[in-house]
Enzyme design. Structure first.
Site, PDB file in Angstrom:
ATOM      1  N   TYR A  49       0.835  -1.204   0.000  1.00  0.00           N
ATOM      2  CA  TYR A  49       0.000   0.000   0.000  1.00  0.00           C
ATOM      3  C   TYR A  49       0.873   1.259   0.000  1.00  0.00           C
ATOM      4  CZ  TYR A  49      -3.407   3.390   1.859  1.00  0.00           C
ATOM      5  OH  TYR A  49      -4.218   4.474   2.066  1.00  0.00           O
ATOM      6  N   LYS A 105       1.314   4.114  -2.997  1.00  0.00           N
ATOM      7  CA  LYS A 105       1.030   5.523  -2.741  1.00  0.00           C
ATOM      8  C   LYS A 105       2.232   6.421  -3.079  1.00  0.00           C
ATOM      9  CE  LYS A 105      -3.304   5.553  -1.237  1.00  0.00           C
ATOM     10  NZ  LYS A 105      -4.361   6.375  -1.880  1.00  0.00           N
TER      11      LYS A 105
END
Lengths: 327, 327
Positions: A152, A156
């Site tokens: 994740y 990002k």
């Protein structure tokens, strides 16, 4: 002005849509406040009735990992884009392929659609404190290399880099805001590793016993949902000159310990509530949570006008005012 | 051991393949030197006859931006991958879509194929000094945030992040090496913005007049092709423990000025050669070139065993020995 909000049915998405409807205007590419004519909300989750009551709102359900669906979102190109849709931290770690589809390819499809639309929209991208990890100095500067310890976080940072490049090329006017731990979240306890920072306040205030997986001395870097939404709007409205060439910023947060939060629960909700917390440290949760930085030098956030909550008590009060169920 | 080299027909690719054939062995996942049974070379350019003379070599031409083609490269999964294929700096800046296809999606397709192969190959990714740019301190540390000022640099940092995540997940054993300016390159002058650092040596040594687009005081951070190839092999062979969780490293280079290079030409090739350089500064070239950092603290490169050229004279001599046409 047309606004597109991805993840519009998420916890922050709904709050953002409500805030935009409440304001009725937004500073966009013109540099001046403009009336919001239309907000297109997209999500994989079905639309809830309440926010759609306003005639300026419409909803289109689907998956941004599908480029054809993203094309539909740009049938009438928005001037303002808030990209909140993501497969969150725990989910993207468990489902490797789904995480890359939603968080990397989904973001790429949106950027490509914005580029092809050709109208250089402002593009607010929600990044995360989880882009930091591994070996870090005691105080994290704006120039710190991001070495995320999750898929994740990786997806990002990649989003931040793409937003920078698409901005440099003149395709969008991008702004990436790294969210601290958002607390206190309303609703049911979640399985996120950062959930403790919300649960340790919400559950005792609801009269529920809470077994804290972190120790009283464990710290987090927190921002209330109210301040987070304010920050995303400031991020959209602030002049490009304040951002410079690097369009990423770590949002201002408040560092506090679990004990600080429980003390604030005691002050805001009474000592009986605070006594509902029991300390049952969970090594799995603590191993992740204690690697996140809690001290940032906020030169850029300050320049852009992003403010943290003033105190732990404000974080707890914002929950009571904004999210706590009323009797 | 099976080795895959992408960009195998490029300038560095050919040198790497020759070096691997010459060594005949390579330390890979076993941690010990293993005989190289087969090297599969891929490129969009047609195969040259010379390197294919060795029976261990084969060539498969095609575009790594096409996932079906990449699948073919993994019909027999390699244990060692050197990913050198890229649309270079100038090209990726001029052709936005082609740059993202080759440098972002091409790299993703290779990582995905390696993941699906399931044999956790060592994966050497060639990144670049052009991942740095914008506002930088005088001395760049390993912890410096990368803020590339080109699409090529952006695509390469993204590659580094992906290599880190795929490594953390246990799909590959990745190593990303950021190449300094590679000089002195043989062959014809190129249109790269960093070409001056090669041309200013090669052209005078060939007896050609050279109009330098940079000033004598302009500096570059250089590595000879010989040292670069050594470095890629060291990057492959070094133990994972030396890399830690962050699998990226800035390769050790040598900072020198254009005047230093001309002086070395004089020492190695005679004063008549050095006098063939004329200074005709080009603002377009200088604006790009002078933003690249030239001073790095090389803690990690040193730990991994990456060495720079010992002197400007060594850089010039390496060209004379390795690349200069013999009379």
């Amino acid at each position: 002005m047309r606004v597109l909000v991805t993840g519009g049915e998420g916890y922050l998405g709904r709050k953002l849509v409500n805030a935009l409807v409440g304001r009725g205007e937004l500073v966009g590419p013109s540099g001046k406040p403009e009336a919001i004519d239309h907000i297109l909300l997209t999500d994989m989750a079905p639309a809830t009735a309440a926010p759609l009551a306003d005639s300026r709102l419409s909803y289109l359900g689907g998956d941004i990992a599908d480029p054809a669906f993203v094309e539909n979102l740009f049938a009438e190109p928005p001037q303002a884009i808030f990209h909140l849709a993501a497969l969150m931290s725990g989910g993207a770690e468990k489902a490797f392929e789904a995480g890359y589809k939603a968080n990397l390819h989904g973001t790429l499809h949106l950027l490509e659609a914005a580029r092809r639309a050709g109208n250089v929209p402002r593009f607010v991208f929600t990044s995360t404190i989880a882009t930091f990890g591994g070996e870090l100095p005691d105080l994290v500067l704006d120039t710190q290399r991001q070495t995320p310890q999750s898929s994740y976080g990786t997806q990002k940072v990649i989003g931040e880099l793409l937003v920078n490049d698409y901005t440099r090329r003149g395709f969008i006017d991008g702004r990436s805001l790294r969210l601290p731990i958002i607390a206190v979240r309303g609703g049911a306890p979640s399985t996120a590793t950062s959930a403790w920072a919300s649960d340790i306040v919400r559950e005792p205030l609801l009269g529920h016993a809470y077994a804290s997986p972190v120790l009283p001395t464990d710290r987090g870097y927190l921002l209330s949902p109210r301040r987070a939404i304010e920050g995303l709007i400031i991020g959209h409205e602030s002049a490009a000159e304040r951002w410079g060439g690097d369009r990423s910023v770590m949002m201002a947060g408040l560092a506090c310990s679990a004990a600080d939060l429980v003390a604030a629960v005691g002050r805001q909700g009474g000592s009986a509530a605070a006594e509902l917390v029991e300390w049952t440290p969970d090594p799995f949760i603590r191993d992740i949570v204690t690697t996140w930085p809690t001290a940032f030098r906020l030169d850029k956030a300050t320049r852009i006008g992003l403010a943290p909550d003033a105190s732990v008590d404000e974080i707890v009060r914002n929950y009571i005012e904004d999210d706590a169920p009323t009797a």
